[in-house]
Design a protein around this motif. Sequence first.
Motif, PDB file in Angstrom:
ATOM      1  N   ASP A 103      -4.769 -11.002   1.990  1.00 37.46           N
ATOM      2  CA  ASP A 103      -5.864 -11.802   1.614  1.00 37.46           C
ATOM      3  C   ASP A 103      -5.664 -13.338   1.746  1.00 37.46           C
ATOM      4  OD1 ASP A 103      -6.850  -9.742  -1.038  1.00 37.46           O
ATOM      5  OD2 ASP A 103      -7.746  -9.718   0.984  1.00 37.46           O
TER       6      ASP A 103
ATOM      7  N   LEU B  19      -4.837  -8.216   9.151  1.00 42.02           N
ATOM      8  CA  LEU B  19      -4.544  -7.230   8.323  1.00 42.02           C
ATOM      9  C   LEU B  19      -3.349  -7.444   7.023  1.00 42.02           C
ATOM     10  CD1 LEU B  19      -4.487  -4.530  11.076  1.00 42.02           C
ATOM     11  CD2 LEU B  19      -6.243  -4.688   9.674  1.00 42.02           C
ATOM     12  N   ARG B  20      -2.778  -8.184   7.218  1.00 39.01           N
ATOM     13  CA  ARG B  20      -1.443  -8.487   6.482  1.00 39.01           C
ATOM     14  C   ARG B  20      -1.788  -8.817   4.890  1.00 39.01           C
ATOM     15  NH1 ARG B  20       3.655  -8.095   8.971  1.00 39.01           N
ATOM     16  NH2 ARG B  20       3.187  -7.596  11.037  1.00 39.01           N
TER      17      ARG B  20
ATOM     18  N   ARG C 242      -9.667  -4.131   7.782  1.00 42.92           N
ATOM     19  CA  ARG C 242      -9.087  -2.635   7.692  1.00 42.92           C
ATOM     20  C   ARG C 242     -10.107  -1.808   7.748  1.00 42.92           C
ATOM     21  NH1 ARG C 242      -5.328  -4.294   2.100  1.00 42.92           N
ATOM     22  NH2 ARG C 242      -3.535  -5.358   3.648  1.00 42.92           N
TER      23      ARG C 242
ATOM     24  N   THR D  71      -9.403  -9.677   5.425  1.00 47.12           N
ATOM     25  CA  THR D  71      -8.709  -8.489   5.351  1.00 47.12           C
ATOM     26  C   THR D  71      -9.131  -7.424   5.269  1.00 47.12           C
ATOM     27  OG1 THR D  71      -6.698  -9.929   4.560  1.00 47.12           O
ATOM     28  CG2 THR D  71      -6.587  -7.607   4.340  1.00 47.12           C
ATOM     29  N   TRP D  72     -10.125  -7.311   4.169  1.00 43.80           N
ATOM     30  CA  TRP D  72     -10.932  -6.108   4.041  1.00 43.80           C
ATOM     31  C   TRP D  72     -11.642  -5.503   5.070  1.00 43.80           C
ATOM     32  CZ3 TRP D  72     -15.966  -4.541   3.540  1.00 43.80           C
ATOM     33  CH2 TRP D  72     -16.200  -3.084   2.668  1.00 43.80           C
TER      34      TRP D  72
ATOM     35  N   ILE E 160       0.758  -1.208   0.072  1.00 46.61           N
ATOM     36  CA  ILE E 160      -0.074  -0.026  -0.234  1.00 46.61           C
ATOM     37  C   ILE E 160       0.835   1.347   0.008  1.00 46.61           C
ATOM     38  CG2 ILE E 160      -1.546   1.302   1.482  1.00 46.61           C
ATOM     39  CD1 ILE E 160      -2.756  -1.268   2.259  1.00 46.61           C
TER      40      ILE E 160
ATOM     41  N   LYS F 176      -3.700  -8.416  14.547  1.00 46.11           N
ATOM     42  CA  LYS F 176      -2.776  -7.735  13.290  1.00 46.11           C
ATOM     43  C   LYS F 176      -2.550  -8.812  12.070  1.00 46.11           C
ATOM     44  CE  LYS F 176       1.537  -5.276  12.946  1.00 46.11           C
ATOM     45  NZ  LYS F 176       2.632  -4.847  13.761  1.00 46.11           N
TER      46      LYS F 176
ATOM     47  N   LEU G 295     -10.715  -1.250  11.592  1.00 47.31           N
ATOM     48  CA  LEU G 295      -9.441  -0.444  11.753  1.00 47.31           C
ATOM     49  C   LEU G 295      -9.709   1.022  11.398  1.00 47.31           C
ATOM     50  CD1 LEU G 295      -6.585  -0.651  13.233  1.00 47.31           C
ATOM     51  CD2 LEU G 295      -5.574  -0.716  10.914  1.00 47.31           C
ATOM     52  N   PHE G 296     -10.257   1.220  10.329  1.00 51.20           N
ATOM     53  CA  PHE G 296     -10.314   2.807  10.040  1.00 51.20           C
ATOM     54  C   PHE G 296     -11.349   3.478  10.734  1.00 51.20           C
ATOM     55  CE2 PHE G 296     -13.014   5.695   7.514  1.00 51.20           C
ATOM     56  CZ  PHE G 296     -11.973   6.607   7.066  1.00 51.20           C
TER      57      PHE G 296
END
Length: 184
Positions: A95, A92-93, A113, A109-110, A11, A89, A116-117
């Motif tokens: 898919d 998050l790394r 995230r 993962t999506w 990213i 955590k 987290l946002f």
Amino acid sequence: MPSQWNTDGRICRLPMPRIPRLGAKARDAGVYVSGGLFALGWWFFMDAVICSKNFDDVEQQKKVSVEFVDWVPGICSTLGMIIINCIDKASLRGDSFSFSSSGSSVSVTWVARLFLFIGFAFMAGGLAGSISVMCIKYIIPDHGDPFTFWGICNVVQNAAIMVSAAMLWIAQNTESEYEYSFGI
């Protein structure tokens, strides 16, 4: 695709540093310090609430007091901290897998995230809200000395909760010397 775009799946263009392995004592100390910062932040705010309710000048007390609008930023920051620190955590790394519901596939993962946002948005909104309340309610009307302190306590509370969330995230999600990755 233009050659200047990042094509290796990251990213950020700059790689994020890996958090070093912390010993068991350092991880425990990080969790304790984080809890202490969280408690200290709420202690500052509760001090302002108690001072507000025990303020002697009755005429001035009718104009300015700590009310529900002062509580909202701290509640938002606390909810953000809870949301952020409930996320693993490792999810998050990348898919790694996805789950499907009613025919459509959703990446874990999506979703991680996204949460987290949302957690960071709650914490940033809490800090911005506390600064706004301090400026609009306590500084701009220029009521005087103890009232400005009540607004500062609200900002200190939210800043302490944000730092506490970051410390807890780092302390809980660092690699332990007893954890091994069997992935390729």
